[in-house]
Write a protein that holds these residues in place. Structure first.
Motif, short mmCIF file in Angstrom:
data_model
loop_
_atom_site.label_atom_id
_atom_site.label_comp_id
_atom_site.label_asym_id
_atom_site.label_seq_id
_atom_site.Cartn_x
_atom_site.Cartn_y
_atom_site.Cartn_z
N GLU A 165 6.12 3.09 15.96
CA GLU A 165 4.99 3.52 17.00
C GLU A 165 3.67 3.21 16.34
O GLU A 165 3.13 3.02 15.34
N TYR A 166 2.79 2.97 17.56
CA TYR A 166 1.45 2.70 17.44
C TYR A 166 0.61 3.70 18.29
O TYR A 166 1.02 3.99 19.57
N ALA A 167 -0.20 4.08 17.58
CA ALA A 167 -1.23 5.24 18.32
C ALA A 167 -1.92 4.57 19.43
O ALA A 167 -2.33 5.12 20.26
N TYR A 168 -2.64 3.31 19.11
CA TYR A 168 -3.06 2.50 20.29
C TYR A 168 -2.88 1.14 20.00
O TYR A 168 -2.63 0.60 18.94
N THR A 169 -2.81 0.50 21.17
CA THR A 169 -2.56 -0.85 21.11
C THR A 169 -3.56 -1.54 22.07
O THR A 169 -3.49 -1.40 23.45
N PRO A 172 4.54 15.68 20.56
CA PRO A 172 5.27 14.61 19.83
C PRO A 172 6.54 14.11 20.77
O PRO A 172 7.13 14.81 21.42
N ARG A 213 -0.56 14.66 23.39
CA ARG A 213 -0.98 15.61 22.55
C ARG A 213 0.46 16.46 22.11
O ARG A 213 0.67 17.30 21.40
N ARG A 263 2.95 -7.13 19.01
CA ARG A 263 3.76 -5.83 18.71
C ARG A 263 5.09 -5.72 19.48
O ARG A 263 5.90 -4.87 19.20
#
Length: 300
Positions: free
Chosen positions: A16-20, A4, A2, A28
């Motif tokens: 940047e990927y929030a979820y993989t 940065p 939560r 990726r």
């Protein structure tokens, strides 16, 4: 997280990927030179599909999701982050101990059920409570988190003992043998790593050897505990309580035994002991400092 992530000052292309998901990892990482990752599994196969990969920075302390042998063979540096929030985990452990000794969830349940309103008296005495000053805490694991738990426990007046490893051939000075500690502790707090020696550490025999009414706290790794044995010991009344912040599978399936079973003396939280905002910020800062140092070294 939560908070940065700070960006490295060295020139870079940041993606940047929030979820993989597991099936997205290879695609990726193909072009990556520096990879920041938490729980995604980085196997030899993944590394082979990322020929330019030079560094893997784990956004965690645990490193079991990366094939470190394969990384060394390919000259890939792997770094983790340690001691970014030992106080956060220790605070959570002590919060759970306080809840279980002062019976906070159970009192709240009575109030929510309207029992206080029905009482003839100003207070209720349904649940016996204990003072921490009368109790002994055993700490299994001698790292920074265990040190903080011991420090906080002493501040509450608890006696603290250091618990020797179960398979130790001799007891180190200042430690108490594992079996003796089980019989002496009112609270046992686990802070040891997960390996071949500690997997399934707490099972039926260990719970039976614990002091009647004792409390188990696990903020380390889920697979340290045999959950069927834990359930049986709590259901029998031998254990006085348990607080579990970690499971062997995370996130757990909906039919996991610790989710389908509910016990008023068992607290289950979703691996959040570490996750104060301050600890998250410290984790991000340390990780990015390590990335920055690596990038500068490579570019020089």
């Amino acid at each position: 997280m939560r908070v940065p992530l700070p960006r490295p000052q060295t020139a870079n292309e940041w993606i940047e990927y929030a979820y993989t998901g597991a099936g997205e990892v290879i695609d990726r990482v193909r072009e990556a030179q520096v990879l920041l990752v938490n729980k995604c599994r980085i196997t030899a196969e993944v590394m082979d599909q990322a020929p330019g990969l030079k560094m893997i920075q784990l956004m965690a302390t645990g490193m079991d999701n990366v094939d470190q042998v394969a990384a060394r063979e390919r000259g890939i540096v792997v770094r983790n982050v340690v001691n970014y929030g030992p106080d956060a985990v220790a605070e959570h452990a002590m919060a759970c101990v306080l809840q279980l000794t002062r019976r906070v969830p159970e009192w709240q349940g009575l109030v929510n059920a309207g029992q206080w309103s029905k009482s003839r008296f100003f207070c209720m005495h349904d649940f016996p409570m204990r003072s921490l000053k009368s109790m002994t805490l055993g700490v299994l694991g001698n790292g920074a988190i265990g040190d903080h738990v011991a420090q906080f426990a002493r501040a509450f007046g608890m006696a603290v003992i250091r618990v020797e490893r179960r398979d130790a051939t001799e007891v180190r000075p200042g430690y108490v043998a594992f079996q003796e500690a089980l019989a002496r502790c009112d609270v046992l707090s686990l802070h040891c790593p997960l390996n071949d020696q500690t997997r399934g550490l707490m099972g039926a025999a260990e719970f039976a050897a614990m002091k009647p009414g004792a409390i188990l706290v696990n903020t380390a790794r889920g697979a340290l505990v045999q959950f069927d044995a834990l359930k049986a010991s709590l259901d029998s009344g031998h254990l006085g309580g348990a607080a579990i912040d970690v499971l062997e599978i995370e996130p757990p399936p909906a039919d996991h035994p610790m989710l389908t079973w509910s016990h008023p003396r068992c607290i289950v939280t979703p691996h959040i002991a570490w996750a104060t905002l301050e600890a998250q910020a410290n984790l991000a800062s340390i990780a990015m400092r390590q990335v920055e140092e690596f990038m500068r070294g490579v570019s020089q």
